[in-house]
Design a protein around this motif. Structure first.
Motif, PDB file in Angstrom:
ATOM      1  N   GLY A 294       0.785  -1.227   0.000  1.00  0.00           N
ATOM      2  CA  GLY A 294       0.000   0.000   0.000  1.00  0.00           C
ATOM      3  C   GLY A 294       0.812   1.270   0.000  1.00  0.00           C
ATOM      4  O   GLY A 294       0.245   2.371  -0.007  1.00  0.00           O
ATOM      5  N   THR A 295       2.133   1.174  -0.009  1.00  0.00           N
ATOM      6  CA  THR A 295       2.964   2.380  -0.067  1.00  0.00           C
ATOM      7  C   THR A 295       2.738   3.098  -1.387  1.00  0.00           C
ATOM      8  O   THR A 295       2.773   2.486  -2.459  1.00  0.00           O
ATOM      9  CB  THR A 295       4.449   2.021   0.087  1.00  0.00           C
ATOM     10  N   LYS A 332      13.275   1.525   4.247  1.00  0.00           N
ATOM     11  CA  LYS A 332      12.077   0.688   4.242  1.00  0.00           C
ATOM     12  C   LYS A 332      10.850   1.541   4.569  1.00  0.00           C
ATOM     13  O   LYS A 332      10.941   2.533   5.284  1.00  0.00           O
ATOM     14  CB  LYS A 332      12.179  -0.419   5.309  1.00  0.00           C
ATOM     15  N   THR A 333       9.683   1.113   4.040  1.00  0.00           N
ATOM     16  CA  THR A 333       8.424   1.742   4.438  1.00  0.00           C
ATOM     17  C   THR A 333       7.505   0.688   5.027  1.00  0.00           C
ATOM     18  O   THR A 333       7.509  -0.477   4.606  1.00  0.00           O
ATOM     19  CB  THR A 333       7.712   2.413   3.251  1.00  0.00           C
ATOM     20  N   ALA A 334       6.684   1.115   5.987  1.00  0.00           N
ATOM     21  CA  ALA A 334       5.658   0.246   6.548  1.00  0.00           C
ATOM     22  C   ALA A 334       4.444   0.229   5.623  1.00  0.00           C
ATOM     23  O   ALA A 334       4.386   0.968   4.639  1.00  0.00           O
ATOM     24  CB  ALA A 334       5.266   0.738   7.942  1.00  0.00           C
ATOM     25  N   ILE A 335       3.461  -0.602   5.940  1.00  0.00           N
ATOM     26  CA  ILE A 335       2.257  -0.673   5.113  1.00  0.00           C
ATOM     27  C   ILE A 335       1.558   0.684   5.085  1.00  0.00           C
ATOM     28  O   ILE A 335       1.575   1.449   6.057  1.00  0.00           O
ATOM     29  CB  ILE A 335       1.285  -1.756   5.619  1.00  0.00           C
ATOM     30  N   MET A 350      13.657   3.956   8.341  1.00  0.00           N
ATOM     31  CA  MET A 350      12.380   3.245   8.379  1.00  0.00           C
ATOM     32  C   MET A 350      11.264   4.276   8.482  1.00  0.00           C
ATOM     33  O   MET A 350      11.313   5.157   9.347  1.00  0.00           O
ATOM     34  CB  MET A 350      12.314   2.303   9.585  1.00  0.00           C
ATOM     35  N   MET A 351      10.247   4.169   7.620  1.00  0.00           N
ATOM     36  CA  MET A 351       9.179   5.173   7.574  1.00  0.00           C
ATOM     37  C   MET A 351       7.820   4.557   7.860  1.00  0.00           C
ATOM     38  O   MET A 351       7.527   3.445   7.422  1.00  0.00           O
ATOM     39  CB  MET A 351       9.165   5.852   6.208  1.00  0.00           C
TER      40      MET A 351
END
Length: 423
Positions: A294-295, A332-335, A350-351
Motif C-alpha cells: 500500500g505504499t 524501508k516503508t511500513a504498510i 524506516m518510515m
C-alpha cells in the motif's frame, strides 16, 4: 591507453543516491556509466571516495583503484572523466572521440571539456600516476584546478548534479539506451517491440504497448499474468514482475528486483522490492529497499506546478511537473506509507505513516505520531544480514563497514533535526 574516472566534490550533491555507491554506478536508462565504459578497449582506473574503494575493489575487480601500485609511475591516463557523466549513448560516442584524440607526442595539446562551469573531462592532462597517487589523500580538486587553464575542447558531455536530474535523464535517454542494448545483446523478439533474453518468461494475458519504446526483458526475468507493460521498459536479470502489475513509461529495473502494483517513469536499483499494490512514479529507489504493502508516493502537486526540491545545500527549481521521491539504499516503508511530492529519503531509514518532509539517514520516521528517533548502525547490520541471507548473498566485512561509514558521513543530516531526534 588508460581512462581515469574521478569523483569530485560535487558528488555530495547527489546524496542519498551516492551515499552507498560510486557516481559511475548510478543506473540511468538501464545502464551505469561503468557498464558503458567497459565496452571500450581501454584500462579503467577509478578515483573514488576512500570508504568506497575497498568495496569496489571486490565488486568490480576489472576496475583498478587509483592507489594501485601496478600503474606505471612515469605514465598517466589518456583521458580523465567525471564519474557524474550521464550514462547515455550520446555521451559514450563523445568519450570514444576523446579517446581517439592524438597524444601530445603526436602534436596534440591537452584540453579540457566543460559542462557548464563543471569539469566533465580532461584529455592528455600530463598527470603521471605517481603524481596522482601522491594527491590521493588530499583529493583531486587541486589537480582539477591546475587543469582549468587548459584550452577548452568543444565536446558535449552531460553531467548529473542533483538527484532529480537522474530521474529526468532516465526518461530522456532510456529509449536510445535500450536500442543500444538490443544491438549489442542477444535477445529474441517475442512480439512487436518486445524482446527477451535467455530464460526470460512472459506470462499469459500480458498487454504490451511499444509505440513509445521497446520492452526489454533480460535473462531469467519473469512477467506475471494480467500485467500491463508500456515501453520503454528495461526489466533486469532475475527480476520478477508480479501479476496484475502496471509498469509503464520509462521504467528501469535492476537485477533481482521484485515489482508489483503501478510503477511509472522510475529507476529501481538491484535487490529492491516493491511487490505489493501501490503507486511509485517519477522516482529513484536505491538497492535493498523494501516498500510495504500500500505504499504510494505523489509525483504531482495539487497546483499542477513545477516541483522545487529541498536539498541540504538549499532549494533547487527542477522545472519538472512530475517528480516523486528519491530514496537511499537500505531504507524501508511500513504498510500504507504515503510519501509526499519531491521528498528526499536518506539511507537506512524506516518510515511509517505520512512522509511530509525529507527524511534523514538512519532514523525511524513516524512524524504523524510525533516520533523520530535515531537508528543505530548495529540494527542495520543485523537487518542487512537477514536480507542478504534471503537472497543468498554473502555479508562481507566491507558491507558491514559501509553501514558504519555511511552513519558517520550522514551525521550532519540528523544534526539538522536537532531536538526532533531522541538519541
Amino acid at each position: 591507453m588508460s581512462l581515469l574516472i574521478f569523483e569530485d566534490a560535487l558528488v555530495s550533491q547527489l546524496t542519498p543516491i551516492t551515499s552507498a555507491r560510486a557516481a559511475c554506478c548510478i543506473t540511468v536508462g538501464s545502464y551505469r556509466l561503468i557498464d558503458l565504459l567497459h565496452e571500450l578497449d581501454t584500462e579503467l582506473v577509478a578515483w573514488l571516495r576512500p570508504y568506497l574503494r575497498g568495496l569496489y575493489a571486490l565488486d568490480l575487480p576489472g576496475l583498478k583503484q587509483v592507489d594501485d601500485e601496478s600503474l606505471p609511475a612515469e605514465r598517466g591516463p589518456h583521458l580523465v572523466l567525471n564519474a557524474r557523466v550521464t550514462p547515455s549513448i550520446e555521451n559514450l560516442q563523445t568519450i570514444k572521440r576523446l579517446l581517439a584524440a592524438p597524444s601530445e607526442q603526436a602534436g596534440e595539446s591537452p584540453g579540457i571539456v566543460w559542462s557548464g562551469d563543471q569539469v566533465a573531462a580532461i584529455v592528455h592532462p600530463n598527470w603521471s600516476w605517481e603524481a596522482i597517487r601522491a594527491a590521493v589523500d588530499t583529493g583531486i580538486e587541486s589537480l582539477l584546478l591546475s587543469a582549468h587553464a587548459l584550452p577548452r575542447l568543444d565536446f558535449p558531455l552531460q553531467l548529473m548534479s542533483y538527484p532529480h536530474e537522474v530521474i529526468a535523464a532516465n526518461m530522456r535517454i532510456i529509449g536510445d539506451n535500450l536500442e543500444h542494448r538490443l544491438a549489442c545483446g542477444e535477445y529474441r523478439q517475442l512480439q512487436d517491440g518486445v524482446f527477451a533474453a535467455e530464460g526470460a518468461k512472459l506470462g499469459q494475458f500480458v498487454l504490451t504497448e511499444t509505440d513509445s519504446g521497446p520492452i526489454v526483458i533480460d535473462q531469467h526475468a519473469s512477467v506475471g499474468p494480467y500485467t500491463l507493460l508500456r515501453g520503454p521498459i528495461y526489466i533486469g536479470p532475475r527480476t520478477r514482475i508480479l501479476e496484475h502489475a502496471a509498469i509503464k513509461d520509462a521504467v528501469s529495473l535492476g537485477h533481482t528486483t521484485k515489482i508489483g502494483g503501478e510503477v511509472e517513469a522510475s529507476v529501481i536499483e538491484p535487490y529492491s522490492n516493491k511487490q505489493h499494490h501501490g503507486f511509485l512514479g517519477h522516482s529513484y529507489l536505491g538497492s535493498w529497499i523494501n516498500l510495504g504493502a500500500g505504499t504510494c508516493n505523489s509525483d504531482l502537486k495539487n497546483t499542477y506546478g513545477t516541483v522545487n526540491m529541498d536539498y541540504p545545500f538549499g532549494k533547487s527549481a527542477t522545472g519538472m511537473q512530475f517528480l516523486g521521491c528519491v530514496m537511499g539504499d537500505y531504507s524501508k516503508t511500513a504498510i500504507n506509507t504515503g510519501i509526499f511530492t519531491g521528498k528526499v529519503i536518506g539511507v537506512c531509514s524506516m518510515m511509517y505513516g505520512f512522509v511530509t518532509s525529507n527524511v534523514p539517514s538512519f532514523v525511524n520516521y513516524a512524524r504523524l505520531f510525533g516520533q523520530m528517533t535515531t537508528l543505530p548502525p548495529e540494527v542495520m547490520i543485523a537487518t542487512q544480514q537477514r536480507m542478504f541471507s534471503r537472497r543468498k548473498v554473502e555479508q562481507r566485512p566491507c558491507d558491514m563497514q559501509l553501514l558504519h561509514d555511511m552513519y558517520r558521513s550522514t551525521q550532519n543530516e540528523r544534526d539538522r533535526f536537532g531536538d526532533a531526534l531522541a538519541f
